[in-house]
Design an enzyme around this catalytic site. Sequence first.
Site, PDB file in Angstrom:
ATOM      1  CE  LYS A   1      45.528  38.676  28.659  1.00  0.00           C
ATOM      2  NZ  LYS A   1      45.025  37.307  28.545  1.00  0.00           N
TER       3      LYS A   1
ATOM      4  CB  SER B   1      50.265  40.254  29.966  1.00  0.00           C
ATOM      5  OG  SER B   1      51.114  41.199  29.389  1.00  0.00           O
TER       6      SER B   1
ATOM      7  CE1 TYR C   1      46.652  41.094  26.161  1.00  0.00           C
ATOM      8  CE2 TYR C   1      48.795  42.017  26.746  1.00  0.00           C
ATOM      9  CZ  TYR C   1      47.972  40.927  26.541  1.00  0.00           C
ATOM     10  OH  TYR C   1      48.463  39.662  26.732  1.00  0.00           O
TER      11      TYR C   1
END
Length: 327
Positions: A146, A118, A142
């Site tokens: 990643k 991402s 988040y």
Amino acid sequence: MSSVLVTGGAGYIGSVTVERLVGAGHSVVVLDNLSKGHRAAMHEGVPLVVGEIGDRELVAKTLTEHKVEAVIHFAAMSLVGESMEKPGDYYQNNVVSGIRLLEGMHAAGVDRIVFSSSAGVYGEPESVPISETNRTAPVNVYGDTKLIFERVLAWEAERTGLKHISLRYFNAAGASGRYGEDHRPESHLIPIALQVVAGRRPELTVFGDDYETPDGTCIRDYIDVRDLSDAHILALDALEKGRSGIYNLGNGEGWSVLNVIDSVERVTGRVVERKMGARRAGDPARLVASSSLAIRELGWKPEHPELDDMIEAAWAWMMEHPGGYTE
Ligand code: UDP
């Protein structure tokens, strides 16, 4: 043509990728726990194994039974706000369970993986457009999960010879015709704006108009889900040739929240009722990709770079699926 396991193949980007993999002649099996994915988003003829990516034995058994040669790994928790509230779940699912998936692959002798990373790994970028060599400094859990998993892949490559390609997505948008975006609850800008014009929500809240951008709202780089999916198929080819690496996927163009609203109004011919609201935590002001590496090394070429085209596809899908996927 390869035999491919797609984790998260019943989700938004996963389902479109499965459709296109099958169209390109690959043989596909999906592993999805259906926590966010939809049975109705499964492509016909593709076997679905309902289970966890963290179940090493299930992964190894599935890979062996289906003679899988490569994995495309989408399955993850992917909401920024939720990640700040439930960090343990995000590190558990996106990192620890991901490591179990790699162990299952190793046990079954599968040594190629394409990973859904991402733009969230960059945090507030030091410069735009963002290239892969920009500093990585996630500003939310988040994005951190990643980035950690990208590093896990690099260590695993040293340990086992794994070949891996991480694709850092900017903002996925649009639909394939058959498969589209149905998150519950929905938190993304384009589907929310479309739900407003469809009369399913009273209004949209613009999260902040005091950013240092021309109209004060956040700028994002939207990429058509079909183009995004195609990059995974090219990444499989690159892995087969022995390449590993990290690639940004975006259009290199920034659209503000107000630009997106204008586009939705243009495409649908209806007004998006909106109000200005406070900033959302963890939102960088401007995320725009340089994808020149993917274009050069993977041979990727976006076919739908226009925002209006993406929104038109998303709108068409919503009109055909007014309640989203019905199981
Ligand atoms: N956004 C907004 N209102 C909404 C949802 C999103 O103003 O109801 C903004 C959000 O702050 C961000 C942009 O739209 O600047 C894109 O957000 P989205 O959640 O679609 O994707 P993200 O960039 O977080 O991955």
